[in-house]
Design a protein around this motif. Sequence first.
Motif, short mmCIF file in Angstrom:
data_model
loop_
_atom_site.label_atom_id
_atom_site.label_comp_id
_atom_site.label_asym_id
_atom_site.label_seq_id
_atom_site.Cartn_x
_atom_site.Cartn_y
_atom_site.Cartn_z
N GLY A 412 0.83 -1.20 0.00
CA GLY A 412 0.00 0.00 0.00
C GLY A 412 0.86 1.24 0.00
N ASP A 413 0.46 2.25 -0.77
CA ASP A 413 1.15 3.53 -0.81
C ASP A 413 0.27 4.63 -0.25
OD1 ASP A 413 2.97 2.01 -2.29
OD2 ASP A 413 3.39 3.64 -3.70
N LEU A 414 0.89 5.58 0.43
CA LEU A 414 0.21 6.83 0.72
C LEU A 414 0.36 7.73 -0.49
CD1 LEU A 414 1.07 7.70 4.45
CD2 LEU A 414 -1.18 7.18 3.48
N ILE A 415 -0.74 8.31 -0.94
CA ILE A 415 -0.74 9.12 -2.15
C ILE A 415 -1.36 10.48 -1.84
CG2 ILE A 415 -1.78 9.34 -4.46
CD1 ILE A 415 -1.38 6.35 -4.82
N LEU A 416 -0.77 11.53 -2.43
CA LEU A 416 -1.20 12.90 -2.18
C LEU A 416 -1.09 13.69 -3.47
CD1 LEU A 416 -1.79 15.27 -0.10
CD2 LEU A 416 0.73 15.46 0.11
N ALA A 417 -2.06 14.52 -3.74
CA ALA A 417 -1.99 15.39 -4.92
C ALA A 417 -0.79 16.31 -4.80
CB ALA A 417 -3.28 16.20 -5.06
N GLY A 418 0.06 16.33 -5.81
CA GLY A 418 1.29 17.13 -5.74
C GLY A 418 1.03 18.61 -5.59
N SER A 419 0.01 19.12 -6.24
CA SER A 419 -0.26 20.56 -6.19
C SER A 419 -0.76 21.01 -4.83
CB SER A 419 -1.27 20.96 -7.26
OG SER A 419 -2.51 20.26 -7.05
N LEU A 420 -1.24 20.10 -4.00
CA LEU A 420 -1.79 20.44 -2.69
C LEU A 420 -0.89 19.98 -1.54
CD1 LEU A 420 -5.57 19.58 -3.29
CD2 LEU A 420 -4.40 21.77 -3.58
N ALA A 421 0.31 19.53 -1.85
CA ALA A 421 1.24 19.07 -0.81
C ALA A 421 1.65 20.24 0.08
CB ALA A 421 2.46 18.42 -1.43
#
Length: 589
Positions: A412-421
């Motif tokens: 499993g990966d934690l994923i985050l929108a790059g523009s909202l990091a």
Amino acid sequence: MQNFGAIFVFNLLILLPLILSTNSFVLATPFKPNAYHQGLSRASRGHDVAGVNILSRESSKPKPSTTSTTSTAYSSDTEDNYSGNERQASPWSATATFHAEATMPTEFGTFMIRSYRLVGNEEYRQSLSKHPVEPVAIYHLPPKQDANGVDYPDDRQAEASLPHATSQPFSTVTGPVNVRIHDQCFTSEVFGSLRCDCREQLMLALSHIAKHGGAVIYLQQEGRGIGIANKIKAYALQDQGLDTVDANLHLGLAEDAREYNVVPSILNDLGISPSNDNGVMLMTNNPYKVQKLDEIGIKVLGTVPVVVDKANEYNRQYISTKIERMNHMKELKQSLSLAPRRSVPKGGATAPPSDDFTATTTSKVSTDDLEGVVASDDGYCFGKQTVIDAIEATKRGELVVVVDDMDRENEGDLILAGSLATPATVSEMVRWTSGVLCVALPGEDMDRLNIPPMVANNQDPKGTAFGVSVDATRKHGITTGISGKDRATTINLMASGDSTADDFVRPGHIFPLRAREGGVLARDGHTEATVDLARLAGLQPAGVLCEIVSEEFEGEMARLPELRRFAKERGYVMTSIADMIAYRKEEGV
């Protein structure tokens, strides 16, 4: 401690004849019978088991290993490695004869226990004086009913099911009889070793036959037949990194040296045979036992996997080796994935295992029971709503958990929108992951930012397209590039459509990944899932991702059962790549 005590007492019963045979102890207190000894006239006299054709098998001494080692923890020579196969005739090629019977009250209920002695030729009898072998059978008949066909209450089940000195107690039982053939594991059953799951399996078997009827045939074949001394030698090798199979082979011993030729005579004594319209429903995870019984003419009607619900940090590799190298049944995998890690108990024994026996059918199970992501007939695993929730969470700038397929990485990966990091979300991601943060980008953005492949010849098994690592330049306020703030700045710039190649220096602390065109429909990887989530959320198609590490198994990656707990405890939305594929196909996006 109750479970540990019960098994200790059980093994003490097994070992008592050996202790007495040494003449090292004197029983000073006269024996006084209690209620459990009354009315058992059969226990005071021996009787021969009806003749059974027992197949014998010649075996040779294993060839010594030529592998050398400098370790002083064990000796690598094999001259003193008694494996149970050194005698010309294996003791288990003999025939068992009934010796005694008694009731045995335990925490699981009251059982009958029978002891046996083996008979054979003169050579065997001489060897027996040096290495006594005395199998036992613990049994309980299926619960009985009263005259009106109503089951007795639980407190009368044990009493009603006792055979009361019946010669062949199962002779009147029709249909399959639960039978476990259990080989002695002194280290776990007496000393409480956590290196295997033998004690837990024995306890499960006893609990099961107490409720449903059946027998446990207990054979003194320590360490899969290699003996206690060699077992400790094998442990020393396992401490150095070998698995349980390679440790045996290194010592010049068989992977599995057990024999079961004595079993037919014991089954016959119990009245379990086709001639009595019943047969063996074998409680085992091991196809070797099924094969060995078939070789000596015992037809196994079916198997009941005996799955310990919780592995631990000391036996997880052992269980994994049984699955991968010894072909143990797939149900055993549940022990690996359902087990939260624990340290050695302090001041007390481990909790008792459950009595949940895994079914042999292949009916659809709840996703709560899955050890990895497996798509159902409609393509979904966790369901369409989980994808919708993940898209909404991505849109809000939250971390989401995305799991790939069980047959892929099963991670499993934690994923985050790059523009909202943000510095906070990046630091949070680093806390729960390996910390090697990657940013997934479409190929055209990788080219626009002049990010070349990390290597010309990509040899990654999954084809992960790493680019040269980058940091934002100092004009963007970057210092060392490794802090949560610095990395958030670099990630934001990579996700911006306005950035240029001059905004970055190479190498750096963020690892770009080139996503394949078509997203998860073209490649079922986390890289493509990251870009797809950002795009489906209406954001710049770029995102940061990192693998979640296990808190329960140090040094390993988190698998689905732990990921499920992790997401629930921290409030993360969790979905899978399989669900994303099904969603995109269904929605045409």
